[in-house]
Scaffold this active site. Structure first.
Site, PDB file in Angstrom:
ATOM      1  N   GLU A 201       0.833  -1.208   0.000  1.00 18.35           N
ATOM      2  CA  GLU A 201       0.000   0.000   0.000  1.00 18.35           C
ATOM      3  C   GLU A 201       0.871   1.262   0.000  1.00 18.35           C
ATOM      4  OE1 GLU A 201      -3.537   1.992   2.777  1.00 18.35           O
ATOM      5  OE2 GLU A 201      -2.242   0.402   3.569  1.00 18.35           O
TER       6      GLU A 201
ATOM      7  N   LYS B  91      -9.508   2.634  -3.579  1.00 11.85           N
ATOM      8  CA  LYS B  91     -10.047   2.059  -2.345  1.00 11.85           C
ATOM      9  C   LYS B  91     -11.476   2.529  -2.114  1.00 11.85           C
ATOM     10  CE  LYS B  91      -8.829   1.334   2.522  1.00 11.85           C
ATOM     11  NZ  LYS B  91      -7.858   1.649   3.587  1.00 11.85           N
TER      12      LYS B  91
ATOM     13  N   CYS C 117      -5.648  -2.613   2.288  1.00  8.22           N
ATOM     14  CA  CYS C 117      -5.566  -2.597   3.748  1.00  8.22           C
ATOM     15  C   CYS C 117      -6.849  -3.076   4.413  1.00  8.22           C
ATOM     16  CB  CYS C 117      -5.173  -1.191   4.210  1.00  8.22           C
ATOM     17  SG  CYS C 117      -4.778  -1.063   5.965  1.00  8.22           S
TER      18      CYS C 117
END
Length: 514
Positions: free
Chosen positions: A275, A338, A390
């Site tokens: 990430e 995301k 994540c």
């Protein structure tokens, strides 16, 4: 004599029920990853059922649940404080606030179901109701205020690949129900009618036999064979304290590039970084983006986390936490933004309404925009894959678009915020359980944390340990995914089951004695 001693113990426990509740909730943390001390579950939930049956009123029952839940969540989520300790001088005062806030808020998700359980009138309904109500509130926690389904009680069984196979039908929430039912069975045996006590161990053995039998069958049925698709996982383990230092950005990028070249392998299909591994603008910083060509060559593709910018005007833009697919020419082939952002980490709800004394803290937290949703990425003849960044991997039945499922999933993360704590291990277990639930291969790459190849049965094939700077070449399995019952219905089955159990409790509430 024994009766007198038992009465004294009972009197002491009831007098100090708050202390008992707090200690039992704290001990339950021992059952979580990476410790897996399952005895903590038996102490916590057997005591909980015992106190529900013996406390005088509903107010005391609520307090018992709250004190127990407070300890479980405050200590179970204490790894969050590691992020604040990265800059002790600025944020030291937030550590006790964070610790207490975790317990004060999330403690309600134990207090309310325990309190409701107190309204059930006999032992058998309290026993069934405790497991059922606790799981329903775990389910509510998974979506309320955008959701935070971290440390579901079902994760305590992730040490056993056999046991968790049942998640491909009932999900992690279903495992939570089984865990509470079995863990509170000793109290049922102690409090129950002697005439029926023999049936309690038989009942527990039967449940465990069915779960383990099903688990062995699932593992034997799925035959793991490697394909020809080779993936390189790059874990530089860069400390969070220097990850975003302006003077260290270039060195960090060069470390990623150098590690990508560490072992010559002409058969590499993908090199994957974690990430936000690319610390510059991959769209607009041409010089730094061109350096990516040195990380890969030929047909090899680079998958990296980075920040994507959407320029609105000269002085206005939107930022997305993204995953990019880049070829050896430095061209961006595709990307994923995301979708599920971290509250108070990647954005602050109602930021503009914060009091003035909190604005210096708020300025340290990102203001990202959410993406448009999950999508499969199709590149050349490779199996199409989905992206998870994540925190997104912790949400049951919310890691892929089930109307357009990818064949495998790449989970980019950076657990450097949490150092050598239980947080990275618990995060890995979340990915492991999502793999089982959805029947899908997950490749997890952590800038700092634990990188791993996880089979669709949840089995971790290979991994790079926490805190280790290394690369790992793995071959994807030939069978990347399969459809599970859970992938079709999600949490619907366990939620319907729980409501049926509550209905059953209502029907038998005044009729059954144990």
């Amino acid at each position: 004599m024994i009766t007198v001693v038992n009465d004294k113990i009972k009197s002491v426990l009831l007098k100090h029920y708050r202390v008992s509740a707090f200690l039992s909730g704290w001990l339950c943390v021992a059952a979580l990853p990476p410790f897996y001390q399952t005895w903590g579950l038996f102490i916590t939930f057997s005591l909980m059922l015992w106190f529900i049956c013996n406390l005088d009123n509903k107010k005391q029952i609520f307090k018992y649940g709250y004190y127990s839940g407070f300890a479980f969540f405050a200590f179970g989520l204490s790894w969050i404080n590691n992020a604040l300790l990265l800059d002790v001088e600025k944020f030291w005062w937030l550590v006790p606030i964070s610790f207490l806030a975790s317990g004060f808020f999330f403690g309600l998700f134990w207090a309310i179901p325990v309190w409701l359980c107190g309204y059930l009138k006999n032992l058998i309904t309290k026993y069934i109701g405790l497991a059922t109500l606790m799981v329903l509130f775990e389910w509510i926690r998974s979506f309320l205020f955008t959701g935070f389904p971290w440390n579901l009680l079902g994760t305590t069984q992730a040490y056993s690949d056999v046991f968790i196979q049942i998640a491909n039908i009932i999900g992690t929430l279903g495992i939570s129900w089984v865990v509470i039912l079995i863990a509170s069975a000793p109290a049922l045996w102690i409090l129950g009618n002697k005439k029926y006590k023999i049936y309690i161990p038989v009942f527990v053995i039967l449940i465990l036999s069915l779960i383990y039998g099903y688990g062995y069958r699932c593992l034997q049925k799925y035959e793991y064979k490697s394909s020809d698709v080779v993936v390189r996982l790059v874990q530089p383990a860069i400390p969070q304290t220097i990850k975003w230092k302006p003077t260290a950005l270039e060195d960090n990028l060069h470390k990623h590039i150098k590690m990508s070249q560490l072992q010559a392998n002409d058969n590499l299909d993908f090199v994957i970084w974690g990430e936000t591994a690319f610390p510059y603008s991959i769209q607009y910083d041409t010089y730094q983006k061109n350096l990516l060509k040195y990380a890969i060559s030929g047909k090899t593709l680079l998958i990296t986390g980075g920040i994507r910018y959407n320029v609105i005007s000269y002085d206005d833009y939107e930022a997305f936490n993204s995953m990019f697919v880049v070829n050896s020419k430095g061209e961006i082939l595709d990307s994923y933004d995301k979708t599920h952002l971290v509250p108070f980490g990647e954005y602050i709800p109602f930021r503009k309404y914060l009091p003035a004394f909190l604005k210096p803290v708020a300025s340290q937290i990102g203001s990202f925009k959410k993406g448009l949703g999950f999508k499969p990425i199709k590149i050349n003849d490779y199996p199409d894959f989905g992206g998870l960044i994540c925190y997104e991997v912790i949400f049951p039945h919310a890691i892929v678009d089930n109307n357009n499922r990818p064949q495998w999933v790449i989970n980019l993360t950076n657990d450097g915020w949490y150092g050598d704590s239980s947080g990275p291990y618990q995060h890995l277990v979340a990915a492991k359980l999502r793999a089982v639930e959805e029947g899908i291969t997950i490749v997890r790459v952590a800038g700092s944390g634990i990188s791993a190849l996880i089979a669709p049965t949840g089995k971790i094939i290979e991994q790079i340990p926490l805190g280790v700077s290394d690369v790992l070449d793995v071959k994807l399995p030939q069978k990347l995914s399969f459809v599970t019952i859970y992938s079709k219905f999600g949490n619907m089955l366990i939620v319907i089951w729980c409501f049926c159990m509550l209905l059953l409790c209502g029907v038998i509430n005044n009729r059954t004695k144990v």
